[in-house]
Design a protein around this motif. Sequence first.
Motif, PDB file in Angstrom:
ATOM      1  N   LYS A 258      34.383  37.244  68.451  1.00  0.00           N
ATOM      2  CA  LYS A 258      33.901  38.569  68.881  1.00  0.00           C
ATOM      3  C   LYS A 258      32.415  38.779  68.534  1.00  0.00           C
TER       4      LYS A 258
ATOM      5  N   ASP B 113      29.646  39.295  70.230  1.00  0.00           N
ATOM      6  CA  ASP B 113      28.881  40.386  70.844  1.00  0.00           C
ATOM      7  C   ASP B 113      29.181  41.718  70.157  1.00  0.00           C
ATOM      8  N   THR B 114      30.473  41.980  69.936  1.00  0.00           N
ATOM      9  CA  THR B 114      30.859  43.203  69.221  1.00  0.00           C
ATOM     10  C   THR B 114      30.337  43.164  67.791  1.00  0.00           C
TER      11      THR B 114
ATOM     12  N   LEU C  42      27.684  41.636  66.685  1.00  0.00           N
ATOM     13  CA  LEU C  42      26.236  41.862  66.644  1.00  0.00           C
ATOM     14  C   LEU C  42      25.930  43.359  66.664  1.00  0.00           C
ATOM     15  N   GLU C  43      26.648  44.084  67.486  1.00  0.00           N
ATOM     16  CA  GLU C  43      26.436  45.528  67.557  1.00  0.00           C
ATOM     17  C   GLU C  43      26.729  46.182  66.209  1.00  0.00           C
TER      18      GLU C  43
ATOM     19  N   LEU D  12      23.370  32.953  67.273  1.00  0.00           N
ATOM     20  CA  LEU D  12      23.328  33.299  68.694  1.00  0.00           C
ATOM     21  C   LEU D  12      22.094  32.742  69.396  1.00  0.00           C
TER      22      LEU D  12
ATOM     23  N   SER E 155      27.210  31.252  76.669  1.00  0.00           N
ATOM     24  CA  SER E 155      26.428  31.943  75.638  1.00  0.00           C
ATOM     25  C   SER E 155      24.978  31.471  75.656  1.00  0.00           C
TER      26      SER E 155
END
Length: 400
Positions: A133, A135-136, A138-139, A164, A365
């Motif tokens: 997960k 992307d989540t 990173l947020e 990343l 990615s």
Amino acid sequence: MTETPILETALPLATSGDIAVINLESARGQSWNRFQRYPERPGVAGYIVEQEQMTLQFLSDARALDRLESLIEQLVRTGIEPTQLALIQAQVASTAHRFSEARDYLRAAEDYGRLPSAANRLLLSIDQACGDKLDTLLESRRQIAAESGRLEDLVPLGSLLADLGQFDEADSIYKQAFRSYQDVSPFALAWVCFQLGVLWGELVPEVQSSRAADWYRRAIEYVPSYVKARVHLSEIYLEDQLIGDAEALLLPALASGDPEVDWRLADVMTAQGRASAGKKYLENAARGFEALLDNYLLAFADHGAEFYSGSGNDPGRALELADLNLANRPTLRAFEQTYETAVGAGQLQAASEILTAATLRWGASHAFSFSPLAECGTASMGGSDALLNELKGAKDDNRP
């Protein structure tokens, strides 16, 4: 990315690293004594976990894992409050890279009520270590770092950005971590320096060895007994044929018992033409790795695979360990290691399957575009004859 001097700004001052290590050892002993008298007292066991993790991280004292397992056994006997016990069990399991087990403990803790913020941070660390997960993640990392502005939250963000493939931003975040630090302990600052060394010495597409070496030296200046920093810097010295410097760097770390120190000293002796001494260190390294793998297989599987792919000279054992590590934490770096190990072991069909799986999981990615796996292309997914021929060529290129 051009190679530039790194120390354009003064880094924060800190307490002497040698004194800080003495203080850490003293405080760790006091915590254990306090725990033996009041095992049920809130916070004592958690503090021990933090201190043992630091001992493992900076001094490479693998006995810290034994002590943590002992801590769990004693806590179970005390009848400690269930949520606290589950959280500590999750921390210890994660430290030993038993990530699935750690997630089970966190779920058990959640059954007793809402998880505290420390547990949520641990869950983020596990997701990051397993490449889940992202992307989540990173947020969440950005939000946490923006809210706190603390080094402890900025460094994981920098590490994630590096994973990343966002290398320049990772470098910027690490520099921000220096500026945010308000304490005088050298451990946190040495940690940032080490991360910057790994970033520029191992993760970027075009390695900048001198830049990485500068950061490893800074890490050692902050904490002279930082074993991993010494090992990484010695690898650069060996590549640069600075054999005496590599030996001088490694000898003080030999007492740590870290088999990577013996391994690199074996390389030093070989480079000096001292075959007998090199063989002795290599045997010590093999015994050390096997002892660690016997007790903490998942924690050291990737290190063992690297050893047996190199001077340890056992490609089959290397592939076995790389496969275990990949199953435990399917990050892009784990795929890369397992692929290279399979090629080195002559297991071309296995390499083909690993490349296929890596492309399926990571091919879309940004980081994959910087990976050596991307060079093999996606056209050969499925183990085609073209891929096998390509892998055979790569294997031939790797022959001594």
